[in-house]
Design a protein around this motif. Structure first.
Motif, PDB file in Angstrom:
ATOM      1  N   LEU A   1     -42.851  58.746  57.760  1.00 27.96           N
ATOM      2  CA  LEU A   1     -41.440  59.098  57.592  1.00 27.96           C
ATOM      3  C   LEU A   1     -40.606  57.891  57.175  1.00 27.96           C
ATOM      4  CD1 LEU A   1     -40.932  61.513  60.600  1.00 27.96           C
ATOM      5  CD2 LEU A   1     -41.163  62.101  58.179  1.00 27.96           C
ATOM      6  N   THR A   2     -40.949  56.727  57.709  1.00 23.33           N
ATOM      7  CA  THR A   2     -40.241  55.509  57.318  1.00 23.33           C
ATOM      8  C   THR A   2     -40.486  55.189  55.843  1.00 23.33           C
ATOM      9  OG1 THR A   2     -40.493  54.663  59.562  1.00 23.33           O
ATOM     10  CG2 THR A   2     -39.933  53.065  57.862  1.00 23.33           C
ATOM     11  N   ARG A   3     -41.710  55.334  55.417  1.00 27.21           N
ATOM     12  CA  ARG A   3     -42.048  55.067  54.005  1.00 27.21           C
ATOM     13  C   ARG A   3     -41.337  56.052  53.093  1.00 27.21           C
ATOM     14  NH1 ARG A   3     -48.164  54.877  51.465  1.00 27.21           N
ATOM     15  NH2 ARG A   3     -47.556  54.167  49.394  1.00 27.21           N
ATOM     16  N   ARG A   4     -41.312  57.333  53.485  1.00 26.92           N
ATOM     17  CA  ARG A   4     -40.640  58.349  52.661  1.00 26.92           C
ATOM     18  C   ARG A   4     -39.136  58.072  52.577  1.00 26.92           C
ATOM     19  NH1 ARG A   4     -43.115  62.583  49.787  1.00 26.92           N
ATOM     20  NH2 ARG A   4     -40.977  63.270  49.802  1.00 26.92           N
ATOM     21  N   ALA A   5     -38.548  57.655  53.686  1.00 23.14           N
ATOM     22  CA  ALA A   5     -37.111  57.340  53.676  1.00 23.14           C
ATOM     23  C   ALA A   5     -36.824  56.159  52.750  1.00 23.14           C
ATOM     24  CB  ALA A   5     -36.629  57.040  55.095  1.00 23.14           C
ATOM     25  N   ALA A   6     -37.683  55.156  52.784  1.00 25.34           N
ATOM     26  CA  ALA A   6     -37.503  54.000  51.897  1.00 25.34           C
ATOM     27  C   ALA A   6     -37.667  54.414  50.434  1.00 25.34           C
ATOM     28  CB  ALA A   6     -38.504  52.902  52.253  1.00 25.34           C
ATOM     29  N   GLN A   7     -38.618  55.304  50.163  1.00 30.17           N
ATOM     30  CA  GLN A   7     -38.814  55.777  48.795  1.00 30.17           C
ATOM     31  C   GLN A   7     -37.604  56.570  48.311  1.00 30.17           C
ATOM     32  OE1 GLN A   7     -42.460  57.954  49.286  1.00 30.17           O
ATOM     33  NE2 GLN A   7     -43.720  56.249  48.565  1.00 30.17           N
ATOM     34  N   LYS A   8     -37.075  57.419  49.168  1.00 27.40           N
ATOM     35  CA  LYS A   8     -35.891  58.207  48.784  1.00 27.40           C
ATOM     36  C   LYS A   8     -34.712  57.290  48.476  1.00 27.40           C
ATOM     37  CE  LYS A   8     -37.044  62.408  51.274  1.00 27.40           C
ATOM     38  NZ  LYS A   8     -36.659  63.335  52.343  1.00 27.40           N
ATOM     39  N   GLU A   9     -34.563  56.244  49.264  1.00 28.00           N
ATOM     40  CA  GLU A   9     -33.476  55.292  49.035  1.00 28.00           C
ATOM     41  C   GLU A   9     -33.669  54.551  47.710  1.00 28.00           C
ATOM     42  OE1 GLU A   9     -29.897  53.319  49.954  1.00 28.00           O
ATOM     43  OE2 GLU A   9     -30.815  55.148  50.699  1.00 28.00           O
ATOM     44  N   ARG A  10     -34.885  54.141  47.423  1.00 29.07           N
ATOM     45  CA  ARG A  10     -35.164  53.441  46.153  1.00 29.07           C
ATOM     46  C   ARG A  10     -34.906  54.362  44.962  1.00 29.07           C
ATOM     47  NH1 ARG A  10     -40.870  50.678  46.081  1.00 29.07           N
ATOM     48  NH2 ARG A  10     -40.138  50.021  44.024  1.00 29.07           N
ATOM     49  N   VAL A  11     -35.282  55.630  45.088  1.00 28.17           N
ATOM     50  CA  VAL A  11     -35.056  56.584  44.003  1.00 28.17           C
ATOM     51  C   VAL A  11     -33.556  56.806  43.816  1.00 28.17           C
ATOM     52  CG1 VAL A  11     -35.333  58.984  43.298  1.00 28.17           C
ATOM     53  CG2 VAL A  11     -37.280  57.724  44.188  1.00 28.17           C
ATOM     54  N   ARG A  12     -32.827  56.932  44.911  1.00 28.88           N
ATOM     55  CA  ARG A  12     -31.382  57.134  44.833  1.00 28.88           C
ATOM     56  C   ARG A  12     -30.706  55.943  44.154  1.00 28.88           C
ATOM     57  NH1 ARG A  12     -26.900  55.656  47.146  1.00 28.88           N
ATOM     58  NH2 ARG A  12     -27.951  54.282  48.606  1.00 28.88           N
ATOM     59  N   ILE A  13     -31.092  54.745  44.544  1.00 31.87           N
ATOM     60  CA  ILE A  13     -30.512  53.538  43.955  1.00 31.87           C
ATOM     61  C   ILE A  13     -30.859  53.445  42.467  1.00 31.87           C
ATOM     62  CG2 ILE A  13     -30.666  51.012  43.955  1.00 31.87           C
ATOM     63  CD1 ILE A  13     -30.895  51.205  47.033  1.00 31.87           C
ATOM     64  N   LEU A  14     -32.104  53.729  42.134  1.00 32.13           N
ATOM     65  CA  LEU A  14     -32.529  53.693  40.729  1.00 32.13           C
ATOM     66  C   LEU A  14     -31.753  54.705  39.899  1.00 32.13           C
ATOM     67  CD1 LEU A  14     -34.417  52.693  38.493  1.00 32.13           C
ATOM     68  CD2 LEU A  14     -36.083  54.385  39.263  1.00 32.13           C
ATOM     69  N   TYR A  15     -31.590  55.909  40.423  1.00 33.22           N
ATOM     70  CA  TYR A  15     -30.857  56.942  39.686  1.00 33.22           C
ATOM     71  C   TYR A  15     -29.403  56.525  39.457  1.00 33.22           C
ATOM     72  CZ  TYR A  15     -28.653  61.351  38.498  1.00 33.22           C
ATOM     73  OH  TYR A  15     -27.927  62.325  37.869  1.00 33.22           O
ATOM     74  N   ARG A  16     -28.761  56.026  40.493  1.00 34.14           N
ATOM     75  CA  ARG A  16     -27.360  55.622  40.350  1.00 34.14           C
ATOM     76  C   ARG A  16     -27.199  54.460  39.374  1.00 34.14           C
ATOM     77  NH1 ARG A  16     -23.479  55.992  45.300  1.00 34.14           N
ATOM     78  NH2 ARG A  16     -22.369  54.897  43.675  1.00 34.14           N
ATOM     79  N   ARG A  17     -28.094  53.483  39.459  1.00 36.29           N
ATOM     80  CA  ARG A  17     -28.015  52.347  38.530  1.00 36.29           C
ATOM     81  C   ARG A  17     -28.234  52.809  37.091  1.00 36.29           C
ATOM     82  NH1 ARG A  17     -32.051  47.967  40.395  1.00 36.29           N
ATOM     83  NH2 ARG A  17     -31.250  46.925  38.559  1.00 36.29           N
TER      84      ARG A  17
END
Length: 113
Positions: A6-22
């Protein structure tokens, strides 16, 4: 083990969100008109939605690394910066007065006593 997953998935979701916004903000630098930006934003969203069903954490990490590499490769060389923001053309154009200088805010309302 489930906590690590769950920690890894949360980190992945955050990275995807940041990448999308950038990537979305960077597409504004490339688009001259809003109708061009809307098409680019829609295409970008479709690229992210195409991999929404992927569940394997290693595959997701690979997709994120590829997306970040693609973003860095195609990032705008001279992005738009708001003029009064750090790095903008008006940032600190009028610096603060030196110490020892007093600013009178009640000019014209002096006591006539």
């Amino acid at each position: 083990m489930i906590t690590a997953y769950l920690t890894r998935r949360a980190a992945q979701k955050e990275r995807v969100r940041i990448l999308y916004r950038r990537a979305l903000k960077d597409s504004l630098n490339w688009a001259v008109h809003r109708h061009i930006f809307y098409k680019d934003a829609s295409d970008l969203r479709d690229k992210f939605e195409a991999n929404k069903h992927v569940e394997d954490p290693d595959t997701i990490d690979t997709l994120i690394v590829e997306g970040e590499a693609s973003f860095n490769k195609w990032r705008h060389p001279d992005p738009y910066i708001v003029p009064w923001a750090p790095g903008g053309s008006k940032f600190t154009r009028n610096p603060a007065p030196p110490s020892g200088i007093n600013i009178v805010f009640d000019y014209g309302r002096e006591d006539n006593a």
